[in-house]
Design a protein around this motif. Structure first.
Motif: not given
Length: 235
Positions: A51-75
Protein backbone atom coordinates in the motif's frame (compact mmCIF):
# COMPACT_ATOMS: atom_id res chain seq x y z
CA UNK A 1 2.33 -14.23 4.18
CA UNK A 2 -1.19 -15.03 3.00
CA UNK A 3 -3.54 -17.95 3.61
CA UNK A 4 -5.00 -18.34 0.12
CA UNK A 5 -8.52 -17.63 1.39
CA UNK A 6 -9.81 -14.78 -0.78
CA UNK A 7 -11.50 -12.16 1.40
CA UNK A 8 -13.09 -9.95 -1.24
CA UNK A 9 -13.17 -8.83 -4.85
CA UNK A 10 -11.76 -5.37 -5.62
CA UNK A 11 -12.03 -3.28 -8.78
CA UNK A 12 -9.48 -1.10 -10.55
CA UNK A 13 -10.55 2.51 -10.00
CA UNK A 14 -7.65 4.16 -11.85
CA UNK A 15 -4.33 3.36 -13.52
CA UNK A 16 -1.36 5.72 -13.83
CA UNK A 17 1.63 4.80 -15.99
CA UNK A 18 5.12 6.21 -15.51
CA UNK A 19 8.45 5.04 -16.96
CA UNK A 20 9.07 1.54 -15.57
CA UNK A 21 6.18 1.78 -13.10
CA UNK A 22 2.40 1.41 -13.08
CA UNK A 23 0.25 2.63 -10.21
CA UNK A 24 -3.16 1.16 -9.43
CA UNK A 25 -5.94 2.67 -7.33
CA UNK A 26 -8.14 -0.20 -6.15
CA UNK A 27 -11.66 0.14 -4.83
CA UNK A 28 -12.38 -2.35 -2.04
CA UNK A 29 -15.71 -3.36 -0.48
CA UNK A 30 -16.83 -1.35 2.56
CA UNK A 31 -14.79 -2.17 5.65
CA UNK A 32 -11.93 -3.91 3.86
CA UNK A 33 -9.51 -1.06 4.54
CA UNK A 34 -10.27 -0.71 8.27
CA UNK A 35 -6.89 -0.74 10.01
CA UNK A 36 -5.02 -0.89 6.71
CA UNK A 37 -1.87 1.25 6.75
CA UNK A 38 0.64 2.54 4.23
CA UNK A 39 3.32 -0.13 3.87
CA UNK A 40 0.92 -3.00 4.49
CA UNK A 41 0.78 -5.95 2.10
CA UNK A 42 -2.29 -7.00 0.12
CA UNK A 43 -2.54 -9.98 -2.21
CA UNK A 44 -4.01 -8.74 -5.52
CA UNK A 45 -4.84 -11.70 -7.78
CA UNK A 46 -2.09 -13.52 -5.90
CA UNK A 47 0.56 -10.80 -6.27
CA UNK A 48 1.86 -9.33 -3.02
CA UNK A 49 1.61 -5.54 -3.35
CA UNK A 50 2.46 -2.76 -0.90
CA UNK A 51 0.00 0.00 0.00
CA UNK A 52 1.45 3.37 -1.05
CA UNK A 53 -1.53 5.62 -0.28
CA UNK A 54 -5.01 5.38 1.27
CA UNK A 55 -8.37 6.94 0.46
CA UNK A 56 -10.76 8.31 -0.35
CA UNK A 57 -13.26 5.85 1.05
CA UNK A 58 -12.25 2.22 0.76
CA UNK A 59 -9.53 2.86 -1.80
CA UNK A 60 -5.82 2.16 -1.69
CA UNK A 61 -2.96 2.76 -4.13
CA UNK A 62 -0.25 0.31 -5.17
CA UNK A 63 2.87 0.63 -7.34
CA UNK A 64 3.91 -2.26 -9.60
CA UNK A 65 7.36 -2.33 -11.18
CA UNK A 66 7.97 -3.46 -14.76
CA UNK A 67 9.32 -6.89 -13.79
CA UNK A 68 6.13 -7.76 -11.90
CA UNK A 69 4.03 -6.52 -14.81
CA UNK A 70 5.90 -8.79 -17.21
CA UNK A 71 5.52 -11.88 -14.98
CA UNK A 72 1.87 -11.52 -13.99
CA UNK A 73 -1.58 -10.70 -15.30
CA UNK A 74 -1.47 -7.22 -13.72
CA UNK A 75 -0.19 -5.79 -17.00
CA UNK A 76 -3.52 -6.61 -18.63
CA UNK A 77 -5.72 -4.90 -16.05
CA UNK A 78 -7.95 -2.02 -17.12
CA UNK A 79 -10.17 0.40 -15.28
CA UNK A 80 -13.06 -1.67 -13.93
CA UNK A 81 -11.14 -4.97 -13.92
CA UNK A 82 -11.86 -7.22 -10.93
CA UNK A 83 -9.28 -8.89 -8.69
CA UNK A 84 -9.23 -11.39 -5.83
CA UNK A 85 -7.81 -9.70 -2.73
CA UNK A 86 -6.61 -10.80 0.69
CA UNK A 87 -4.92 -8.85 3.45
CA UNK A 88 -1.73 -10.23 4.99
CA UNK A 89 -2.26 -12.92 7.61
CA UNK A 90 -1.88 -11.94 11.25
CA UNK A 91 0.10 -13.97 13.79
CA UNK A 92 -2.03 -16.83 15.01
CA UNK A 93 -4.51 -16.57 12.13
CA UNK A 94 -6.22 -19.75 11.01
CA UNK A 95 -4.69 -21.08 7.77
CA UNK A 96 -7.80 -22.18 5.92
CA UNK A 97 -5.89 -22.75 2.67
CA UNK A 98 -2.09 -23.08 2.65
CA UNK A 99 0.72 -20.56 3.24
CA UNK A 100 1.36 -18.28 0.25
CA UNK A 101 4.18 -15.81 -0.33
CA UNK A 102 2.45 -13.70 -2.96
CA UNK A 103 5.35 -14.30 -5.35
CA UNK A 104 3.99 -15.54 -8.67
CA UNK A 105 5.92 -18.33 -10.39
CA UNK A 106 4.33 -18.22 -13.83
CA UNK A 107 1.20 -17.47 -15.81
CA UNK A 108 -1.03 -20.29 -17.08
CA UNK A 109 -3.91 -20.36 -19.53
CA UNK A 110 -7.51 -21.49 -19.07
CA UNK A 111 -7.80 -24.38 -21.54
CA UNK A 112 -11.44 -25.28 -20.91
CA UNK A 113 -14.33 -24.60 -18.54
CA UNK A 114 -17.03 -27.16 -17.75
CA UNK A 115 -20.14 -26.19 -15.82
CA UNK A 116 -21.97 -29.21 -14.40
CA UNK A 117 -24.81 -28.48 -11.99
CA UNK A 118 -23.64 -26.56 -8.88
CA UNK A 119 -19.95 -26.82 -9.86
CA UNK A 120 -17.40 -25.42 -12.24
CA UNK A 121 -14.38 -27.38 -13.45
CA UNK A 122 -11.48 -25.40 -14.93
CA UNK A 123 -8.72 -27.07 -16.95
CA UNK A 124 -5.50 -25.07 -16.92
CA UNK A 125 -2.63 -25.40 -19.40
CA UNK A 126 0.80 -25.09 -17.80
CA UNK A 127 4.30 -24.44 -19.23
CA UNK A 128 6.09 -27.84 -19.33
CA UNK A 129 8.87 -26.92 -16.89
CA UNK A 130 6.34 -26.28 -14.10
CA UNK A 131 4.19 -29.42 -14.40
CA UNK A 132 6.71 -31.39 -12.32
CA UNK A 133 5.44 -29.54 -9.22
CA UNK A 134 1.73 -30.19 -9.78
CA UNK A 135 0.12 -33.38 -8.50
CA UNK A 136 -3.45 -34.57 -8.08
CA UNK A 137 -4.67 -33.84 -4.53
CA UNK A 138 -1.86 -31.33 -4.02
CA UNK A 139 -2.19 -27.61 -3.30
CA UNK A 140 -1.93 -24.83 -5.89
CA UNK A 141 -2.57 -21.08 -5.67
CA UNK A 142 -4.49 -19.53 -8.58
CA UNK A 143 -4.99 -15.76 -8.60
CA UNK A 144 -4.36 -15.80 -4.87
CA UNK A 145 -6.83 -18.58 -4.03
CA UNK A 146 -5.66 -21.79 -2.40
CA UNK A 147 -7.16 -24.69 -4.36
CA UNK A 148 -6.76 -28.45 -4.52
CA UNK A 149 -5.65 -30.06 -7.77
CA UNK A 150 -8.35 -32.53 -8.84
CA UNK A 151 -6.58 -34.10 -11.83
CA UNK A 152 -3.19 -33.58 -13.47
CA UNK A 153 -1.83 -34.88 -16.78
CA UNK A 154 1.91 -34.33 -16.83
CA UNK A 155 2.35 -35.51 -20.41
CA UNK A 156 -0.39 -33.24 -21.78
CA UNK A 157 0.65 -30.36 -19.50
CA UNK A 158 -2.62 -29.54 -17.77
CA UNK A 159 -4.37 -29.80 -14.42
CA UNK A 160 -7.95 -29.27 -13.27
CA UNK A 161 -9.60 -27.66 -10.27
CA UNK A 162 -13.24 -27.84 -9.19
CA UNK A 163 -14.94 -24.76 -7.78
CA UNK A 164 -17.89 -24.90 -5.42
CA UNK A 165 -20.57 -22.18 -5.38
CA UNK A 166 -19.04 -20.44 -2.33
CA UNK A 167 -15.67 -20.13 -4.10
CA UNK A 168 -17.40 -18.72 -7.17
CA UNK A 169 -19.32 -16.23 -5.01
CA UNK A 170 -16.21 -14.92 -3.24
CA UNK A 171 -13.83 -14.77 -6.23
CA UNK A 172 -13.56 -13.74 -9.87
CA UNK A 173 -13.37 -17.33 -11.15
CA UNK A 174 -16.99 -17.43 -12.29
CA UNK A 175 -16.15 -15.01 -15.10
CA UNK A 176 -13.07 -16.85 -16.37
CA UNK A 177 -13.22 -18.23 -19.89
CA UNK A 178 -11.05 -20.21 -22.28
CA UNK A 179 -7.88 -18.30 -23.16
CA UNK A 180 -7.78 -16.19 -19.98
CA UNK A 181 -4.45 -15.92 -18.18
CA UNK A 182 -4.03 -16.83 -14.51
CA UNK A 183 -1.33 -16.15 -11.90
CA UNK A 184 0.08 -19.36 -10.43
CA UNK A 185 2.09 -19.84 -7.25
CA UNK A 186 3.15 -23.43 -6.66
CA UNK A 187 3.24 -24.95 -3.19
CA UNK A 188 6.75 -24.41 -1.82
CA UNK A 189 7.10 -27.66 0.12
CA UNK A 190 6.24 -29.59 -3.01
CA UNK A 191 8.83 -27.65 -5.00
CA UNK A 192 11.54 -28.33 -2.42
CA UNK A 193 10.64 -32.04 -2.26
CA UNK A 194 10.66 -32.50 -6.03
CA UNK A 195 13.88 -30.53 -6.58
CA UNK A 196 15.65 -32.42 -3.79
CA UNK A 197 14.68 -35.80 -5.21
CA UNK A 198 15.68 -34.80 -8.73
CA UNK A 199 19.05 -33.49 -7.52
CA UNK A 200 19.68 -36.75 -5.64
CA UNK A 201 18.80 -38.80 -8.72
CA UNK A 202 21.07 -36.68 -10.93
CA UNK A 203 23.94 -37.01 -8.46
CA UNK A 204 23.66 -40.76 -7.90
CA UNK A 205 22.74 -42.03 -11.35
CA UNK A 206 24.58 -39.62 -13.62
CA UNK A 207 25.31 -41.50 -16.89
CA UNK A 208 22.44 -43.94 -16.26
CA UNK A 209 19.81 -41.18 -16.43
CA UNK A 210 19.11 -41.47 -20.21
CA UNK A 211 18.45 -45.21 -19.85
CA UNK A 212 16.23 -44.66 -16.81
CA UNK A 213 14.26 -41.94 -18.59
CA UNK A 214 13.76 -44.24 -21.58
CA UNK A 215 12.55 -47.07 -19.32
CA UNK A 216 10.13 -44.79 -17.49
CA UNK A 217 8.84 -43.32 -20.77
CA UNK A 218 8.02 -46.84 -22.00
CA UNK A 219 5.82 -47.20 -18.90
CA UNK A 220 4.17 -43.81 -19.41
CA UNK A 221 6.10 -42.19 -16.56
CA UNK A 222 8.94 -39.71 -16.08
CA UNK A 223 11.54 -38.73 -13.50
CA UNK A 224 9.04 -36.22 -12.13
CA UNK A 225 6.80 -39.13 -11.08
CA UNK A 226 9.63 -40.46 -8.90
CA UNK A 227 9.69 -37.11 -7.13
CA UNK A 228 5.98 -37.14 -6.33
CA UNK A 229 5.46 -36.15 -2.70
CA UNK A 230 3.31 -38.39 -0.51
CA UNK A 231 -0.41 -37.62 -0.66
CA UNK A 232 -1.76 -35.46 2.13
CA UNK A 233 -3.99 -37.38 4.53
CA UNK A 234 -7.72 -36.91 4.18
CA UNK A 235 -9.82 -36.01 7.21
Amino acid sequence: MFTGIVQAVASVAAITDRPGLRSFALQFPPGFCVGLEIGASVSCDGVCLTVTALGPGDQANFDVMQQSLSLTTLAGLKQGSLLNVERAARDGAEIGGHPLSGHIDFMATVAAVRRPENNVCVRIQVPPTWMRYIFAKGYIAINGASLTVAEADRQAGWFEVWLIPETLRMTTFGAKAEGDLLNIEIERQTQVFVDTVRAAIDERLGPLLPALEKLLAAQGQSLDDLGQPPLKPVG
